[in-house]
Write an enzyme that holds these catalytic residues in place. Structure first.
Site, short mmCIF file in Angstrom:
data_model
loop_
_atom_site.label_atom_id
_atom_site.label_comp_id
_atom_site.label_asym_id
_atom_site.label_seq_id
_atom_site.Cartn_x
_atom_site.Cartn_y
_atom_site.Cartn_z
N GLY A 97 6.62 53.99 13.03
CA GLY A 97 8.22 53.73 12.45
C GLY A 97 9.24 54.50 12.36
CG HIS A 113 12.27 57.91 4.66
ND1 HIS A 113 13.49 57.25 4.96
CD2 HIS A 113 11.58 57.98 5.60
CE1 HIS A 113 13.37 57.24 6.39
NE2 HIS A 113 12.23 57.64 6.82
CG HIS A 144 12.92 62.03 8.53
ND1 HIS A 144 12.76 62.24 9.94
CD2 HIS A 144 12.93 60.82 8.25
CE1 HIS A 144 12.66 61.13 10.39
NE2 HIS A 144 12.57 60.23 9.36
CB CYS A 150 18.76 70.19 15.05
SG CYS A 150 16.79 70.70 15.10
CG HIS A 201 14.35 67.28 12.40
ND1 HIS A 201 14.95 68.37 12.89
CD2 HIS A 201 14.08 67.82 11.13
CE1 HIS A 201 15.04 69.60 11.99
NE2 HIS A 201 14.66 69.07 10.93
CG ASN A 207 8.36 55.91 8.68
OD1 ASN A 207 7.48 55.54 7.62
ND2 ASN A 207 9.60 55.65 8.36
P1 AMP Z 1 12.89 57.16 10.44
O1 AMP Z 1 12.82 55.91 10.86
O2 AMP Z 1 11.57 57.22 9.44
O3 AMP Z 1 12.48 58.03 11.61
O4 AMP Z 1 14.20 57.66 9.47
C1 AMP Z 1 15.40 58.02 10.00
C2 AMP Z 1 16.27 57.74 8.95
O5 AMP Z 1 17.20 58.46 9.12
C3 AMP Z 1 16.78 56.46 8.75
O6 AMP Z 1 16.31 55.87 7.58
C4 AMP Z 1 18.35 56.31 8.95
O7 AMP Z 1 18.84 55.27 8.18
C5 AMP Z 1 18.34 57.57 8.72
N1 AMP Z 1 19.81 58.19 9.44
C6 AMP Z 1 20.10 58.03 10.74
N2 AMP Z 1 21.14 58.60 11.07
C7 AMP Z 1 21.77 59.22 9.94
C8 AMP Z 1 22.84 59.78 9.62
N3 AMP Z 1 23.73 60.36 10.43
N4 AMP Z 1 22.77 60.38 8.21
C9 AMP Z 1 21.99 59.95 7.28
N5 AMP Z 1 20.99 59.21 7.49
C10 AMP Z 1 20.68 59.02 8.94
ZN ZN Z 2 15.66 68.86 14.64
#
Ligand code: AMP
Ligand code: ZN
Length: 113
Positions: A92, A101, A99, A7, A97, A86
């Site tokens: 995983g 990939h 997202h 967010c 929030h 995920n």
């Molecule tokens: P997940 O593990 O599927 O929840 O993915 C979270 C992703 O967010 C991971 O691939 C992290 O490398 C990425 N991540 C965490 N913090 C940041 C950040 N500040 N900026 C960009 N990516 C981030």
């Molecule tokens: Zn959020």
């Protein structure tokens, strides 16, 4: 969600390497890339995960996939890439929030592990 990392990134309160933004969606580079191109695409509104998608909020999810197709075309990897979301601890998920990939620039393996 005031204490949600994504967010805050979507609002520009935490810096990120922005790839795309519109009224509903924000896309930025993953800080720990797992492929030569690794982009995260998120809704600006807080949705916990794919498990929290409902008829009321599914519109932004459809829009996210339009944005993913646009980014793939603009960045020249439409011919081959992977989209992953995920869900929950066993899936995983580390940031709660929604997202997606978007991974590109190398051969992908299956099963993903
Ligand atoms: P997940 O593990 O599927 O929840 O993915 C979270 C992703 O967010 C991971 O691939 C992290 O490398 C990425 N991540 C965490 N913090 C940041 C950040 N500040 N900026 C960009 N990516 C981030
Ligand atoms: Zn959020």
């Amino acid at each position: 969600m005031s204490d949600c990392l994504f967010c805050k990134i979507a609002k520009g309160e935490i810096p990120s390497s922005k790839v795309y933004e519109d009224e509903q969606v924000f896309a930025f580079l993953d800080i720990d890339p797992q492929a030569p191109k690794h982009i995260l695409v998120i809704p600006k509104t807080h949705i916990q995960s794919v498990a929290a998608v409902t008829p009321e909020n599914a519109g932004v999810v459809a829009h996210i996939f339009e944005v993913i197709a646009r980014i793939a075309a603009e960045q020249g990897f439409s011919e081959g890439f992977r989209v992953v979301s995920n869900v929950g601890e066993q899936g995983g998920q580390t940031v709660h929030h929604l997202h997606f990939h978007v991974l590109a620039g190398r051969d992908m393996t299956w099963p993903p592990g």
